[in-house]
Design a protein around this motif. Structure first.
Motif, PDB file in Angstrom:
ATOM      1  N   ILE A 197     -26.917 -28.512  -7.241  1.00 38.33           N
ATOM      2  CA  ILE A 197     -28.195 -28.508  -7.937  1.00 38.33           C
ATOM      3  C   ILE A 197     -29.283 -28.849  -6.925  1.00 38.33           C
ATOM      4  O   ILE A 197     -29.203 -29.879  -6.241  1.00 38.33           O
ATOM      5  CB  ILE A 197     -28.184 -29.497  -9.104  1.00 38.33           C
ATOM      6  N   ALA A 198     -30.260 -27.969  -6.823  1.00 37.16           N
ATOM      7  CA  ALA A 198     -31.372 -28.174  -5.896  1.00 37.16           C
ATOM      8  C   ALA A 198     -32.614 -27.517  -6.479  1.00 37.16           C
ATOM      9  O   ALA A 198     -32.549 -26.391  -6.983  1.00 37.16           O
ATOM     10  CB  ALA A 198     -31.052 -27.570  -4.534  1.00 37.16           C
ATOM     11  N   GLY A 199     -33.717 -28.213  -6.430  1.00 37.47           N
ATOM     12  CA  GLY A 199     -34.973 -27.661  -6.916  1.00 37.47           C
ATOM     13  C   GLY A 199     -34.944 -27.260  -8.377  1.00 37.47           C
ATOM     14  O   GLY A 199     -35.600 -26.308  -8.785  1.00 37.47           O
ATOM     15  N   GLY A 200     -34.142 -27.970  -9.180  1.00 42.13           N
ATOM     16  CA  GLY A 200     -34.070 -27.671 -10.603  1.00 42.13           C
ATOM     17  C   GLY A 200     -33.158 -26.516 -10.963  1.00 42.13           C
ATOM     18  O   GLY A 200     -33.062 -26.136 -12.126  1.00 42.13           O
ATOM     19  N   LEU A 201     -32.480 -25.935  -9.974  1.00 41.53           N
ATOM     20  CA  LEU A 201     -31.555 -24.832 -10.223  1.00 41.53           C
ATOM     21  C   LEU A 201     -30.130 -25.264  -9.913  1.00 41.53           C
ATOM     22  O   LEU A 201     -29.893 -26.010  -8.967  1.00 41.53           O
ATOM     23  CB  LEU A 201     -31.890 -23.622  -9.338  1.00 41.53           C
ATOM     24  N   GLY A 202     -29.200 -24.751 -10.694  1.00 47.07           N
ATOM     25  CA  GLY A 202     -27.791 -24.994 -10.429  1.00 47.07           C
ATOM     26  C   GLY A 202     -27.153 -23.729  -9.895  1.00 47.07           C
ATOM     27  O   GLY A 202     -27.328 -22.649 -10.451  1.00 47.07           O
ATOM     28  N   GLN A 203     -26.463 -23.843  -8.767  1.00 46.38           N
ATOM     29  CA  GLN A 203     -25.768 -22.708  -8.171  1.00 46.38           C
ATOM     30  C   GLN A 203     -24.276 -22.991  -8.207  1.00 46.38           C
ATOM     31  O   GLN A 203     -23.831 -24.029  -7.722  1.00 46.38           O
ATOM     32  CB  GLN A 203     -26.244 -22.485  -6.743  1.00 46.38           C
ATOM     33  N   VAL A 204     -23.529 -22.064  -8.779  1.00 50.16           N
ATOM     34  CA  VAL A 204     -22.090 -22.252  -8.896  1.00 50.16           C
ATOM     35  C   VAL A 204     -21.365 -21.479  -7.807  1.00 50.16           C
ATOM     36  O   VAL A 204     -21.881 -20.514  -7.258  1.00 50.16           O
ATOM     37  CB  VAL A 204     -21.561 -21.835 -10.292  1.00 50.16           C
ATOM     38  N   SER A 205     -20.150 -21.945  -7.526  1.00 54.14           N
ATOM     39  CA  SER A 205     -19.347 -21.315  -6.494  1.00 54.14           C
ATOM     40  C   SER A 205     -17.874 -21.476  -6.830  1.00 54.14           C
ATOM     41  O   SER A 205     -17.450 -22.542  -7.279  1.00 54.14           O
ATOM     42  CB  SER A 205     -19.635 -21.991  -5.153  1.00 54.14           C
ATOM     43  N   GLY A 206     -17.103 -20.432  -6.618  1.00 56.95           N
ATOM     44  CA  GLY A 206     -15.657 -20.533  -6.744  1.00 56.95           C
ATOM     45  C   GLY A 206     -15.119 -20.664  -8.151  1.00 56.95           C
ATOM     46  O   GLY A 206     -13.983 -21.083  -8.336  1.00 56.95           O
ATOM     47  N   ILE A 207     -15.902 -20.305  -9.158  1.00 54.70           N
ATOM     48  CA  ILE A 207     -15.420 -20.377 -10.535  1.00 54.70           C
ATOM     49  C   ILE A 207     -14.729 -19.054 -10.843  1.00 54.70           C
ATOM     50  O   ILE A 207     -15.371 -18.009 -10.909  1.00 54.70           O
ATOM     51  CB  ILE A 207     -16.573 -20.624 -11.526  1.00 54.70           C
ATOM     52  N   ILE A 208     -13.418 -19.101 -10.986  1.00 53.63           N
ATOM     53  CA  ILE A 208     -12.643 -17.880 -11.242  1.00 53.63           C
ATOM     54  C   ILE A 208     -11.747 -18.096 -12.462  1.00 53.63           C
ATOM     55  O   ILE A 208     -11.680 -19.187 -13.012  1.00 53.63           O
ATOM     56  CB  ILE A 208     -11.813 -17.461 -10.009  1.00 53.63           C
ATOM     57  N   GLY A 209     -11.043 -17.053 -12.838  1.00 52.52           N
ATOM     58  CA  GLY A 209     -10.180 -17.102 -14.015  1.00 52.52           C
ATOM     59  C   GLY A 209      -8.829 -17.716 -13.737  1.00 52.52           C
ATOM     60  O   GLY A 209      -7.792 -17.084 -13.920  1.00 52.52           O
ATOM     61  N   GLN A 210      -8.839 -18.960 -13.317  1.00 53.11           N
ATOM     62  CA  GLN A 210      -7.584 -19.629 -13.006  1.00 53.11           C
ATOM     63  C   GLN A 210      -7.299 -20.758 -13.986  1.00 53.11           C
ATOM     64  O   GLN A 210      -8.206 -21.316 -14.600  1.00 53.11           O
ATOM     65  CB  GLN A 210      -7.603 -20.173 -11.572  1.00 53.11           C
ATOM     66  N   ARG A 211      -6.012 -21.051 -14.090  1.00 51.28           N
ATOM     67  CA  ARG A 211      -5.584 -22.157 -14.944  1.00 51.28           C
ATOM     68  C   ARG A 211      -6.095 -23.457 -14.354  1.00 51.28           C
ATOM     69  O   ARG A 211      -6.182 -23.608 -13.145  1.00 51.28           O
ATOM     70  CB  ARG A 211      -4.063 -22.185 -15.027  1.00 51.28           C
ATOM     71  N   ARG A 212      -6.413 -24.398 -15.231  1.00 47.53           N
ATOM     72  CA  ARG A 212      -6.977 -25.666 -14.777  1.00 47.53           C
ATOM     73  C   ARG A 212      -5.918 -26.605 -14.215  1.00 47.53           C
ATOM     74  O   ARG A 212      -6.230 -27.491 -13.427  1.00 47.53           O
ATOM     75  CB  ARG A 212      -7.710 -26.346 -15.922  1.00 47.53           C
ATOM     76  N   ASP A 213      -4.659 -26.404 -14.594  1.00 53.56           N
ATOM     77  CA  ASP A 213      -3.618 -27.339 -14.156  1.00 53.56           C
ATOM     78  C   ASP A 213      -3.012 -26.994 -12.796  1.00 53.56           C
ATOM     79  O   ASP A 213      -2.773 -27.867 -11.983  1.00 53.56           O
ATOM     80  CB  ASP A 213      -2.520 -27.468 -15.205  1.00 53.56           C
ATOM     81  N   ASP A 214      -2.779 -25.688 -12.532  1.00 54.41           N
ATOM     82  CA  ASP A 214      -2.101 -25.345 -11.281  1.00 54.41           C
ATOM     83  C   ASP A 214      -2.852 -24.321 -10.420  1.00 54.41           C
ATOM     84  O   ASP A 214      -2.397 -23.976  -9.339  1.00 54.41           O
ATOM     85  CB  ASP A 214      -0.685 -24.846 -11.554  1.00 54.41           C
ATOM     86  N   GLY A 215      -4.001 -23.823 -10.875  1.00 52.95           N
ATOM     87  CA  GLY A 215      -4.811 -22.905 -10.087  1.00 52.95           C
ATOM     88  C   GLY A 215      -4.364 -21.456 -10.099  1.00 52.95           C
ATOM     89  O   GLY A 215      -4.997 -20.612  -9.479  1.00 52.95           O
ATOM     90  N   ALA A 216      -3.281 -21.154 -10.811  1.00 48.11           N
ATOM     91  CA  ALA A 216      -2.815 -19.767 -10.883  1.00 48.11           C
ATOM     92  C   ALA A 216      -3.751 -18.945 -11.770  1.00 48.11           C
ATOM     93  O   ALA A 216      -4.372 -19.476 -12.700  1.00 48.11           O
ATOM     94  CB  ALA A 216      -1.397 -19.723 -11.464  1.00 48.11           C
ATOM     95  N   LEU A 217      -3.875 -17.661 -11.469  1.00 48.93           N
ATOM     96  CA  LEU A 217      -4.649 -16.789 -12.345  1.00 48.93           C
ATOM     97  C   LEU A 217      -4.000 -16.769 -13.721  1.00 48.93           C
ATOM     98  O   LEU A 217      -2.773 -16.794 -13.838  1.00 48.93           O
ATOM     99  CB  LEU A 217      -4.720 -15.373 -11.778  1.00 48.93           C
ATOM    100  N   VAL A 218      -4.824 -16.709 -14.764  1.00 53.69           N
ATOM    101  CA  VAL A 218      -4.292 -16.778 -16.120  1.00 53.69           C
ATOM    102  C   VAL A 218      -3.485 -15.552 -16.497  1.00 53.69           C
ATOM    103  O   VAL A 218      -2.617 -15.625 -17.359  1.00 53.69           O
ATOM    104  CB  VAL A 218      -5.399 -17.014 -17.171  1.00 53.69           C
ATOM    105  N   ALA A 219      -3.774 -14.417 -15.874  1.00 54.10           N
ATOM    106  CA  ALA A 219      -3.065 -13.171 -16.163  1.00 54.10           C
ATOM    107  C   ALA A 219      -3.358 -12.186 -15.038  1.00 54.10           C
ATOM    108  O   ALA A 219      -4.345 -12.342 -14.315  1.00 54.10           O
ATOM    109  CB  ALA A 219      -3.541 -12.589 -17.494  1.00 54.10           C
TER     110      ALA A 219
END
Length: 73
Positions: free
Chosen positions: A25-47
């Motif tokens: 978060i900088a200058g009132g904006l949020g920039q995201v990175s690395g958000i993909i369709g992976q499981r939260r427990d082990d990082g594997a793709l969901v399908a």
């Protein structure tokens, strides 16, 4: 401070060894990175198909934005 950057690492998402924040978060904006369709427990793709991956990516993104909500102006 206007140029201040705040970094947020979600403890709810899989913790990659890559050195990035889920949101910066900088200058009132949020920039995201690395958000993909992976499981939260082990990082594997969901399908292997794109549909479930996109759905999970948006669920993960929603989680990160809600967690970071207090950091946004």
């Amino acid at each position: 401070m206007e140029n201040e950057r705040r970094y947020h690492f979600s403890k709810s998402l899989f913790q990659s060894s890559a050195p990035f924040s889920h949101i910066v978060i900088a200058g009132g904006l949020g920039q995201v990175s690395g958000i993909i369709g992976q499981r939260r427990d082990d990082g594997a793709l969901v399908a292997p198909d794109i549909g479930p991956q996109v759905q999970m990516m948006f669920e993960n993104l929603d989680l990160v934005l809600k967690e970071a909500g207090d950091l946004l102006p």
